[in-house]
Design an enzyme around this catalytic site. Sequence first.
Site, PDB file in Angstrom:
ATOM      1  N   ASP A   1      30.711  27.585 -41.266  1.00 10.07           N
ATOM      2  CA  ASP A   1      29.497  28.133 -40.663  1.00 10.07           C
ATOM      3  C   ASP A   1      29.890  29.064 -39.509  1.00 10.07           C
ATOM      4  OD1 ASP A   1      26.790  28.423 -40.058  1.00 10.07           O
ATOM      5  OD2 ASP A   1      26.767  26.660 -38.746  1.00 10.07           O
TER       6      ASP A   1
ATOM      7  N   GLU B   1      17.332  21.808 -39.907  1.00  5.55           N
ATOM      8  CA  GLU B   1      17.254  22.435 -38.604  1.00  5.55           C
ATOM      9  C   GLU B   1      16.122  23.473 -38.538  1.00  5.55           C
ATOM     10  OE1 GLU B   1      19.020  21.993 -35.888  1.00  5.55           O
ATOM     11  OE2 GLU B   1      18.659  23.824 -34.729  1.00  5.55           O
ATOM     12  N   ASP B   2      15.982  24.275 -39.571  1.00  7.20           N
ATOM     13  CA  ASP B   2      15.117  25.460 -39.487  1.00  7.20           C
ATOM     14  C   ASP B   2      13.810  25.378 -40.271  1.00  7.20           C
ATOM     15  OD1 ASP B   2      17.049  26.535 -37.924  1.00  7.20           O
ATOM     16  OD2 ASP B   2      17.939  27.794 -39.478  1.00  7.20           O
TER      17      ASP B   2
ATOM     18  N   HIS C   1      23.125  33.588 -45.769  1.00  4.69           N
ATOM     19  CA  HIS C   1      24.040  32.877 -44.857  1.00  4.69           C
ATOM     20  C   HIS C   1      24.538  31.554 -45.458  1.00  4.69           C
ATOM     21  CE1 HIS C   1      25.730  30.876 -41.385  1.00  4.69           C
ATOM     22  NE2 HIS C   1      24.746  29.985 -41.376  1.00  4.69           N
TER      23      HIS C   1
ATOM     24  N   HIS D   1      22.727  23.393 -45.263  1.00  7.43           N
ATOM     25  CA  HIS D   1      23.076  22.993 -43.899  1.00  7.43           C
ATOM     26  C   HIS D   1      22.049  23.377 -42.833  1.00  7.43           C
ATOM     27  CE1 HIS D   1      24.831  27.058 -43.213  1.00  7.43           C
ATOM     28  NE2 HIS D   1      24.631  26.791 -41.934  1.00  7.43           N
ATOM     29  N   ASP D   2      21.253  24.421 -43.072  1.00  3.24           N
ATOM     30  CA  ASP D   2      20.272  24.811 -42.051  1.00  3.24           C
ATOM     31  C   ASP D   2      18.840  24.422 -42.409  1.00  3.24           C
ATOM     32  OD1 ASP D   2      21.854  25.857 -40.026  1.00  3.24           O
ATOM     33  OD2 ASP D   2      22.020  27.820 -40.993  1.00  3.24           O
TER      34      ASP D   2
HETATM   35 MN    MN Z   1      24.379  28.092 -40.141  1.00  6.07          MN
END
Ligand code: MN
Length: 746
Positions: free
Chosen positions: A157, A94-95, A65, A90-91
């Site tokens: 995204d 967050e993840d 992704h 980018h994630d």
């Molecule tokens: Mn994403």
Amino acid sequence: MNQQPYTATPEQEDAIINQAYQDLLNGYLSSNHRKKVEIIDKAFRFARDAHQGIRRRSGEPYILHPIAVATIVSQEIGLGSTSICAALLHDVVEDTDYTVEDIEAQFGKKIAQIVDGLTKISGGIFGEQASAQAENFRKLLLTMGDDIRVVLIKMADRLHNMRTLSSMPPNKQYKIAGETLYIYAPLAHRLGLFAIKTELEDLSFRYEHPEAYARIKEQIAASEAHRNEIFGRFSAPIRERLDRMGLTYEFQARVKSCYSIWKKMEKKHIPFEEVYDLYAARIVFECPVEADEKRICWNIYSEITDLYRLHPDRVRDWISTPKVNGYRALHITVMGPDGNWVEVQIRSRRMDDIAERGFAAHWKYKIGEGEEESELEVWLQTIEDILKNPEPNAIDFLDTIKLNLFASEIVVFTPRGEMITLPVDASVLDLAFTLHTEIGTHCIAGKVNHKLVPLSHKLSSGDQVEVLTSQSQQPKPEWEKFLVTAKGKTRLRQVLKHNRRIVVERGDNRLRTFLTEQGVPINNETLTRIINNERVSGKDELFFLIGNDEIALSEQLLKGIKPQSQGLFNKILRNPFGGKNRTEAEGTTSPAEAIDTKKVYVLTSTDGGTSNYTLGDCCHPIPGDDVVGYVNENNEVVVHKLDCPTAMLLKSSYGSRLVQTRWDTKSQKFLASIHVEGIDRMGILQEIIYLISTNMAINMRRLNISADEGLFKCDLDVLIEDTHVVTNLCKRIKKVPGVNTASRIN
Ligand code: MN
């Protein structure tokens, strides 16, 4: 839309990941950015290790992704290494367990800031609550001011999530598709990302109306040969002229997107065959010297208009005054060989690049001070203005912003020759508020091209406008009707709210003085009783009406509160339950069985007229329409058409309350309204009625006819089982000689 189930061995997976990354790098290396492969490589390895072992819903390794997002950022938006790294990462925050500080330590401040911005707006722009919705959206727009790359990467995204939407459960699909159509596509438009905007719209459309999408795709393919033949005849003489001019160029017919074709069909109630502007012709010419662009565009214009008849009202010169999103081109419409109007878009290679890729392309071409950039800044400034004064009502706030995203522009001039860009349909009052809040609140009228006009007067491009003001003028709530600019609406509401607050305070003071004089205790019970007696919505409204002299401070106000002053009459007449008590009404939801939003909900009804759903009174869906169910606070399913504006809002804000629906085939009959127009002739109505009631055996419920100067209009309501019957009926009515249009209306 179905994907193959995902199966791959670990070795195959590694190969897939490496190939995807290699494609990203190759694309980057063939761009004209500085080659900073090392840091991109580092970002890739960091992200791959951080997401190790995590999979997407489709079963693929998660890292595919971010690689896909980085590829869009690089190849479709045209951004450089900083953005590519941020997209790859980018994630991560967050993840995974990594923090923004970790990113900063590894990749420096800039990349960390962008990743931080992306993390803050992750989890969708819209939350479960309307207020959270506005807040997140506000955050997104604020980050835009900090670094526009945050929004551009967010756009990439979203595009990748839309491209892979089929692996999501249906109610998530609705939410994401709705949100995309509601905010991302207009935002892409405003940022000038035309190709991405079109793809986002088409993808949303495909999930919301799968059948219509498939049908239009098919019809485009089926009509291709004919279209090519016509275009060949149309373009040959033009090509000859362009060759003679010595130009290097591309000349193509560009078919509209499925979504815009469908929108046109819906708006004009016409079938596919009647969409005459199915395609536009586009000439893109090479032009190494920027200063020559304008002249060449107009030379091409003159060659084409020598050959074909020009539609005088449809010349769009976006070279002299580009659109706010930076779009430049010359559009003309001429009569084609088959008697249909054809739009021809004339642009240089540079203009074409900017048109397709928006502001990213600007940076590529930026030489010194670009004026388009300052126009983007003006827009960002407007957004900032609105953000500084957020409306308490989140939905209003979103609408205000959206207005600003969608609008196409006109250009007007002040008496001093200053150029001001406004949305289409802007009024004198809009201009006044754009100039200054003070000018807006005291505006009494305008002078357009030296002629006196009311403040509601709608402006046109090229108007010279003078705003007339008077100190005695007071702003009025009705003015909002005349405003289309977000700025104007926000500023007017602010002033009105401020004025209202003064009146409310005055009313509050007056009432307190009065109650003290009357010896009545000032407490909540007293206030609640007055509010109930006067049947107003609350304290605020009560104070406002008193402050505005609309409720008089008399003994009458205290009936039932001050017993000694109460006559027999009052006692008898007083309604003991007068007024609705709001606090009691709230919070009493029926304990009906909860509806499972993960299952498809079947819309059924009995012959007795009861049904297990309610119809949205905004769009009146009938069986066969593409619909979505919304579970309201009382656990009832309310059905909306998928493209109903209310449904759009619900989809984007209350995704978890949506339920996928299916019409029960044994359903009851429904009322549909049909509008017919045509040329009046003897017996035409009998023919139509005969067709409906006898030929097609359809039950007619209402008929309304008016004829005027040889034309007739007819509105009729019919009872039918599903949409196909209406479509069919309209088709047949249209075949009656003299009938011009026949279409279903809401
Ligand atoms: Mn994403």
